[in-house]
Scaffold this motif. Structure first.
Motif, PDB file in Angstrom:
ATOM      1  N   ASN A  23       0.796  -1.224   0.000  1.00 49.04           N
ATOM      2  CA  ASN A  23       0.000   0.000   0.000  1.00 49.04           C
ATOM      3  C   ASN A  23       0.831   1.279   0.000  1.00 49.04           C
ATOM      4  O   ASN A  23       0.315   2.357  -0.292  1.00 49.04           O
ATOM      5  N   PHE A  24       2.137   1.181   0.329  1.00 51.74           N
ATOM      6  CA  PHE A  24       2.954   2.389   0.329  1.00 51.74           C
ATOM      7  C   PHE A  24       3.189   2.841  -1.106  1.00 51.74           C
ATOM      8  O   PHE A  24       3.173   2.032  -2.038  1.00 51.74           O
ATOM      9  N   PHE A  25       3.408   4.134  -1.294  1.00 57.21           N
ATOM     10  CA  PHE A  25       3.495   4.712  -2.634  1.00 57.21           C
ATOM     11  C   PHE A  25       4.587   4.036  -3.481  1.00 57.21           C
ATOM     12  O   PHE A  25       5.712   3.839  -3.016  1.00 57.21           O
ATOM     13  N   PRO A  26       4.252   3.673  -4.741  1.00 56.12           N
ATOM     14  CA  PRO A  26       2.935   3.735  -5.370  1.00 56.12           C
ATOM     15  C   PRO A  26       2.094   2.509  -4.995  1.00 56.12           C
ATOM     16  O   PRO A  26       2.531   1.369  -5.171  1.00 56.12           O
ATOM     17  N   ALA A  27       0.930   2.739  -4.462  1.00 56.27           N
ATOM     18  CA  ALA A  27       0.096   1.663  -3.930  1.00 56.27           C
ATOM     19  C   ALA A  27      -0.402   0.744  -5.038  1.00 56.27           C
ATOM     20  O   ALA A  27      -0.808   1.199  -6.106  1.00 56.27           O
ATOM     21  N   ARG A  28      -0.352  -0.547  -4.759  1.00 56.86           N
ATOM     22  CA  ARG A  28      -0.914  -1.535  -5.682  1.00 56.86           C
ATOM     23  C   ARG A  28      -2.317  -1.947  -5.268  1.00 56.86           C
ATOM     24  O   ARG A  28      -3.006  -2.641  -6.011  1.00 56.86           O
ATOM     25  N   ILE A  29      -2.739  -1.529  -4.088  1.00 54.93           N
ATOM     26  CA  ILE A  29      -4.092  -1.809  -3.602  1.00 54.93           C
ATOM     27  C   ILE A  29      -4.415  -0.798  -2.510  1.00 54.93           C
ATOM     28  O   ILE A  29      -3.517  -0.313  -1.811  1.00 54.93           O
ATOM     29  N   PHE A  30      -5.685  -0.442  -2.386  1.00 52.92           N
ATOM     30  CA  PHE A  30      -6.160   0.420  -1.306  1.00 52.92           C
ATOM     31  C   PHE A  30      -6.917  -0.423  -0.290  1.00 52.92           C
ATOM     32  O   PHE A  30      -7.544  -1.431  -0.649  1.00 52.92           O
ATOM     33  N   MET A  31      -6.895   0.014   0.967  1.00 53.37           N
ATOM     34  CA  MET A  31      -7.652  -0.725   1.981  1.00 53.37           C
ATOM     35  C   MET A  31      -9.149  -0.507   1.838  1.00 53.37           C
ATOM     36  O   MET A  31      -9.943  -1.352   2.236  1.00 53.37           O
ATOM     37  N   GLY A  32      -9.560   0.618   1.249  1.00 60.24           N
ATOM     38  CA  GLY A  32     -10.978   0.892   1.104  1.00 60.24           C
ATOM     39  C   GLY A  32     -11.655   1.090   2.451  1.00 60.24           C
ATOM     40  O   GLY A  32     -11.027   1.053   3.513  1.00 60.24           O
ATOM     41  N   ASP A  33     -12.973   1.282   2.408  1.00 63.45           N
ATOM     42  CA  ASP A  33     -13.721   1.429   3.653  1.00 63.45           C
ATOM     43  C   ASP A  33     -13.713   0.138   4.460  1.00 63.45           C
ATOM     44  O   ASP A  33     -13.811   0.171   5.685  1.00 63.45           O
ATOM     45  N   SER A  34     -13.590  -0.986   3.779  1.00 62.02           N
ATOM     46  CA  SER A  34     -13.535  -2.264   4.507  1.00 62.02           C
ATOM     47  C   SER A  34     -12.337  -2.315   5.435  1.00 62.02           C
ATOM     48  O   SER A  34     -12.416  -2.904   6.527  1.00 62.02           O
ATOM     49  N   GLY A  35     -11.239  -1.680   5.065  1.00 62.53           N
ATOM     50  CA  GLY A  35     -10.068  -1.641   5.927  1.00 62.53           C
ATOM     51  C   GLY A  35     -10.115  -0.498   6.913  1.00 62.53           C
ATOM     52  O   GLY A  35      -9.810  -0.674   8.102  1.00 62.53           O
ATOM     53  N   ALA A  36     -10.518   0.688   6.448  1.00 62.99           N
ATOM     54  CA  ALA A  36     -10.521   1.858   7.329  1.00 62.99           C
ATOM     55  C   ALA A  36     -11.503   1.678   8.481  1.00 62.99           C
ATOM     56  O   ALA A  36     -11.187   1.991   9.641  1.00 62.99           O
ATOM     57  N   ARG A  43      -0.111  20.249  -1.477  1.00 64.99           N
ATOM     58  CA  ARG A  43      -0.156  21.598  -2.047  1.00 64.99           C
ATOM     59  C   ARG A  43       1.042  22.439  -1.614  1.00 64.99           C
ATOM     60  O   ARG A  43       1.366  23.437  -2.259  1.00 64.99           O
ATOM     61  N   ARG A  44       1.695  22.064  -0.534  1.00 61.60           N
ATOM     62  CA  ARG A  44       2.906  22.756  -0.103  1.00 61.60           C
ATOM     63  C   ARG A  44       4.131  22.222  -0.821  1.00 61.60           C
ATOM     64  O   ARG A  44       5.249  22.632  -0.521  1.00 61.60           O
ATOM     65  N   GLY A  45       3.972  21.265  -1.739  1.00 58.03           N
ATOM     66  CA  GLY A  45       5.088  20.765  -2.523  1.00 58.03           C
ATOM     67  C   GLY A  45       5.666  19.445  -2.048  1.00 58.03           C
ATOM     68  O   GLY A  45       6.665  18.971  -2.598  1.00 58.03           O
ATOM     69  N   PHE A  46       5.060  18.823  -1.034  1.00 58.14           N
ATOM     70  CA  PHE A  46       5.530  17.524  -0.566  1.00 58.14           C
ATOM     71  C   PHE A  46       5.133  16.435  -1.566  1.00 58.14           C
ATOM     72  O   PHE A  46       4.063  16.496  -2.172  1.00 58.14           O
ATOM     73  N   SER A  47       5.996  15.437  -1.722  1.00 56.86           N
ATOM     74  CA  SER A  47       5.609  14.249  -2.479  1.00 56.86           C
ATOM     75  C   SER A  47       4.715  13.390  -1.592  1.00 56.86           C
ATOM     76  O   SER A  47       4.622  13.597  -0.375  1.00 56.86           O
ATOM     77  N   GLN A  48       4.059  12.399  -2.205  1.00 56.38           N
ATOM     78  CA  GLN A  48       3.209  11.521  -1.403  1.00 56.38           C
ATOM     79  C   GLN A  48       4.026  10.773  -0.352  1.00 56.38           C
ATOM     80  O   GLN A  48       3.598  10.625   0.794  1.00 56.38           O
ATOM     81  N   HIS A  68      -3.350  15.711   4.506  1.00 58.77           N
ATOM     82  CA  HIS A  68      -2.447  15.147   3.500  1.00 58.77           C
ATOM     83  C   HIS A  68      -2.550  15.892   2.172  1.00 58.77           C
ATOM     84  O   HIS A  68      -1.541  16.076   1.485  1.00 58.77           O
ATOM     85  N   PHE A  69      -3.747  16.341   1.802  1.00 57.05           N
ATOM     86  CA  PHE A  69      -3.872  17.146   0.591  1.00 57.05           C
ATOM     87  C   PHE A  69      -3.127  18.476   0.752  1.00 57.05           C
ATOM     88  O   PHE A  69      -2.510  18.984  -0.186  1.00 57.05           O
TER      89      PHE A  69
END
Length: 371
Positions: free
Chosen positions: A206-219, A285-290, A280-281
């Motif tokens: 899941n760390f960048f670049p993620a190959r899968i998201f946890m979705g709401d089922s994980g969160a 916007r301040r120029g940080f990478s993911q 995180h957004f």
């Protein structure tokens, strides 16, 4: 260390959870692609390619199997695991087809109501300068449901960047495991460690670049479990200082959620309305990478967790007497956490204001026009 030697299941459970999630997640990702449960690029999405959701199913089984293997399946534990299963189902349904906010909240309330029915509820609370106060079921049970639902939504709000929610929940799991073990709450300690192991295993994919998201089922699953174990392992103790520990450990998702909800209410928007106001957004916007944004927020969470651990383990005040060097040590650790929090404020607010000031055009008088 003695407590850990006496309860090796804490480490065994975490290791097994990590292994299961690492091995199971690719299969879950493949299934999600076949079913069409994917996040496609959009205005609110950070991914540039379709990424499967449903990673929460791998997280759930990575937690459930070690829990069955290493936990005493008493009444409280059965209630927590049953509630986690309901939270996972609610989240999975939302991953397949987006639920209306009201239905989703109703599902969260059902899941959060299960632990109190099995005895996991705040039956007494220790207030500073007052001492322990017994809470009747009519107060303690709804308070527990409210807390668990709140943590579920905090984690769900935080899950908007590769690896962010998994990392923060992993840090919280480790911290809750250590704190619960120190208080003699073995089952919550084991379950917290299992949660941490599952999060670490999921980060592999899941760390960048993620190959899968946890979705709401994980969160929702992780939020539910962190809320439940914080009640079972911490909030039911008689120690006054324990009152603030879950708030410190979960301070990052609490602050993120509080800021976003306050902003939406201020602008007359629905609380459930999506936007890009999350922390995180704003880092992006301040120029940080993911990667840098996620690691920065992990570090912030870790400093706050360190402050919680220092408060618990360094005896700066005993028998009504303050101990100088212990107090200095705890104060120093707290200052580090405060300094990191101020750094975040500087990056997200002061830098933003400076950038806005530079972009404002000058009028004829040389005074910058307001935006």
């Amino acid at each position: 260390m003695d407590a850990l030697r006496d309860n090796p299941e804490v480490l065994y459970g975490a290791a097994l959870a990590l292994l299961i999630v690492i091995l199971l997640t690719p299969a879950v990702g493949g299934m999600a692609r076949l079913l069409g449960v994917v996040d496609r690029p959009g205005t609110r999405r950070l991914n540039v390619n379709p990424v499967p959701r449903l990673g929460g199913l791998a997280i759930f089984f990575g937690i459930f199997v070690p829990a069955l293997a290493f936990l005493e399946l008493g009444r409280e534990t059965r209630g927590v695991l049953l509630g986690a299963a309901v939270a996972t189902v609610v989240g999975a349904i939302d991953d397949f087809r987006v639920l209306r906010p009201g239905w989703k909240l109703a599902g969260q309330i059902v899941a959060a109501s299960i632990p109190p029915a099995f005895g996991v509820w705040i039956d007494h609370f220790t207030f500073p300068f007052v001492g322990p106060v017994d809470l009747p079921p009519a107060v303690g049970m709804p308070l527990t449901v409210l807390w668990i639902v709140a943590v579920m939504n905090m984690v769900n709000f935080l899950d908007g960047m590769d690896g962010l929610a998994a990392g923060v929940c992993g840090i919280a799991g480790v911290t809750f495991a250590v704190l619960s073990l120190s208080l003699g709450k073995v089952d919550p300690a084991i379950l917290s460690a299992i949660v941490a192991g599952a999060c670490l295993g999921f980060l592999r994919h899941n760390f960048f670049p993620a190959r899968i998201f946890m979705g709401d089922s994980g969160a929702l699953t992780l939020g539910f479990l962190l809320g439940a174990v914080s009640v079972q392992g911490l909030l039911k103790t008689a120690s006054t200082v324990v009152l603030v520990l879950p708030l410190l450990v979960l301070a990052v998702p609490i602050l993120d959620t509080s800021f976003v909800v306050a902003r939406r209410l201020k602008h007359g928007e629905r609380v459930s309305a999506p936007d890009q106001a999350h922390l995180h957004f704003r880092f992006l916007r301040r120029g940080f990478s993911q990667r840098r944004a996620a690691v920065t927020m992990w570090a912030w969470c870790a400093t706050l967790a360190g402050a919680a651990l220092a408060t618990r383990f360094i005896p700066f005040r005993e028998g009504g007497e303050w101990h100088l060097w212990e107090t200095v040590t705890v104060g120093g650790i707290a200052l580090v956490a405060l300094a990191f929090s101020l750094y975040v404020v500087y990056v997200l607010e002061i830098v933003k204001l400076s950038a806005l000031a530079r972009r404002r055009p000058l009028g004829r008088s040389g005074v910058r026009r307001s935006a």
